[in-house]
Enzyme design. Structure first.
Site, PDB file in Angstrom:
ATOM      1  N   SER A  48     -45.733 -11.158 -28.622  1.00 41.00           N
ATOM      2  CA  SER A  48     -46.396 -12.447 -28.405  1.00 41.00           C
ATOM      3  C   SER A  48     -47.466 -12.408 -27.332  1.00 41.00           C
ATOM      4  O   SER A  48     -48.293 -13.299 -27.252  1.00 41.00           O
ATOM      5  CB  SER A  48     -45.372 -13.523 -28.040  1.00 41.00           C
ATOM      6  OG  SER A  48     -44.808 -13.257 -26.776  1.00 41.00           O
ATOM      7  N   ASP A 340     -44.545 -21.607 -20.335  1.00 39.29           N
ATOM      8  CA  ASP A 340     -43.196 -22.047 -20.661  1.00 39.29           C
ATOM      9  C   ASP A 340     -42.223 -21.186 -19.869  1.00 39.29           C
ATOM     10  O   ASP A 340     -42.641 -20.521 -18.922  1.00 39.29           O
ATOM     11  CB  ASP A 340     -42.937 -22.001 -22.180  1.00 39.29           C
ATOM     12  CG  ASP A 340     -43.133 -20.612 -22.781  1.00 39.29           C
ATOM     13  OD1 ASP A 340     -43.070 -19.628 -22.034  1.00 39.29           O
ATOM     14  OD2 ASP A 340     -43.337 -20.520 -24.007  1.00 39.29           O
ATOM     15  N   HIS A 343     -43.449 -17.314 -21.261  1.00 40.70           N
ATOM     16  CA  HIS A 343     -44.811 -16.812 -21.395  1.00 40.70           C
ATOM     17  C   HIS A 343     -45.762 -17.322 -20.304  1.00 40.70           C
ATOM     18  O   HIS A 343     -45.640 -18.469 -19.870  1.00 40.70           O
ATOM     19  CB  HIS A 343     -45.372 -17.222 -22.757  1.00 40.70           C
ATOM     20  CG  HIS A 343     -44.529 -16.791 -23.906  1.00 40.70           C
ATOM     21  ND1 HIS A 343     -43.559 -17.598 -24.459  1.00 40.70           N
ATOM     22  CD2 HIS A 343     -44.498 -15.628 -24.590  1.00 40.70           C
ATOM     23  CE1 HIS A 343     -42.965 -16.944 -25.441  1.00 40.70           C
ATOM     24  NE2 HIS A 343     -43.501 -15.749 -25.542  1.00 40.70           N
TER      25      HIS A 343
END
Length: 364
Positions: A48, A340, A343
């Site tokens: 990600s 968050d 991340h």
């Protein structure tokens, strides 16, 4: 331990960051230097930290294509990037002069002409270990490499075989993954932890990385940048799970055992990359992922950061991915390390990009 396993299983992916440059980067000079080195485009593999939305096309829960993700992206549009704006690879491409954002290879809106600037094959939740990707039903590196082969076919159709090979030979390959291998896989699932000690698993991941790099090399890669893993024990979600936020004044304490593993693994990556210069005749660069979050947390004022212990979404201690969907966010993400509970913010990705560009100048 059971609670930790359940919570850790939810971790889909992560990202990395590095220290600010000691001086401002001269973008014009950078473009001239990379032009002299004939850098043609950027091809990205990983999790990600570099997935711009490939997972949107997969049957997986590891997605970020909904608000508040993308809040600060162009037109406030969620794309599948697990942050509020752009990723480091987007900033790198823009600095070099390619494009303002690197698209995902599976994006149905990608035009053939876009292939000339590069694409990302990355998939949130993936890792060096194919088992890691299988746990979340996302793209393992082996599948990402298969899509790279498809990319080469499209490129040959677009510019011809000779030109396509030249573009690949002078392309910048980027690999960024590893966090999920430990947090989602080794420390959560019982399979790898029964097969390997932590150090043995690190060595196994290194062997997987070398295998994939050799495949890239056989397909034409000559320039490679690998991003190390961040201090895993400093992620808000990990600190919450491990109980480092129970008492006032203790939340900023990172989980030392996890950080030790992250630091050790990154050192192994860096060491192996040095050997590739001779064995595969590849130009390689390493981006120290570990240093930045540690530096940002220990000296946030150097980066204009205020909040280092929690993310911008929701409470910032447990929300990420689908549990962040539709939640309120902080007023100013530029003051935060994390978007968050897993991340980083766009600001931290920009810092990563600057450090990566610095590494490029001296190595590839």
């Amino acid at each position: 331990m059971a609670m930790m396993r359940v919570a850790m299983l939810m971790i889909l992916s992560t990202a990395v960051t590095v220290p600010l440059l000691s001086r401002a980067l001269d973008i014009h000079q950078l473009r001239q230097l990379l032009a002299l080195k004939n850098v043609t485009c950027m091809l990205v593999f990983g999790d990600s930290s570099v997935d711009p939305g490939n997972n949107n096309r997969l049957a997986t829960q590891a997605k970020g294509n909904f608000p508040p993700y993308g809040k600060d992206f162009f037109n406030g549009r969620p794309t599948g990037r697990f942050t509020n704006g752009r990723l480091a690879t987007d900033f790198i491409a823009e600095s070099i002069g390619y494009t303002s954002s690197i698209p995902g290879f599976l994006d149905p809106n990608v035009k053939k002409a876009d292939l000339l600037y590069g694409v990302s094959f990355a998939s949130a939740g993936s890792g060096y270990d194919d088992l890691t990707a299988n746990l979340s039903n996302v793209l393992p590196v082996s599948k990402q490499l298969e899509y790279f082969r498809h990319y080469k076919i499209h490129l040959r159709e677009l510019v011809g075989e000779k030109k396509a090979e030249e573009i690949i030979r002078n392309a910048l390959f980027v690999m960024s993954m590893g966090t999920n291998d430990f947090l989602q896989n080794y420390y959560t699932e019982p399979i790898r932890s029964k097969q390997f000690s932590v150090e043995e698993y690190q060595n196994y991941l290194i062997s997987c990385m070398l295998r994939d790099i050799k495949v890239m090399n056989s397909l034409g890669a000559t320039r490679l940048v690998v991003v190390g893993v961040p201090p895993l024990g400093c992620m808000p979600l990990v600190k919450t799970i491990m109980g480092e936020n129970k008492c006032v004044g203790t939340y900023n304490k990172c989980v030392g055992t996890y950080n030790k593993v992250a630091f050790s693994f990154s050192s192994k990556i860096k060491g192996k990359l040095a050997t590739l210069k001779a064995s595969l005749r590849m130009k390689t660069a390493f981006v120290d992922a570990y240093g930045v979050i540690e530096s940002a947390i220990n000296s946030p004022q150097r980066y204009g950061i205020v909040e280092t212990s929690k993310g911008c979404c929701g409470t910032g201690t447990i929300e990420y991915g689908d549990t962040c969907r539709g939640l309120r966010t902080c007023n100013d993400p530029t003051k935060y390390v994390f978007w968050d509970a897993v991340h980083p913010t766009e600001k931290m990705y920009k810092i990563l990009a600057e450090e990566a560009l610095k590494s490029l100048i001296g190595n590839v």
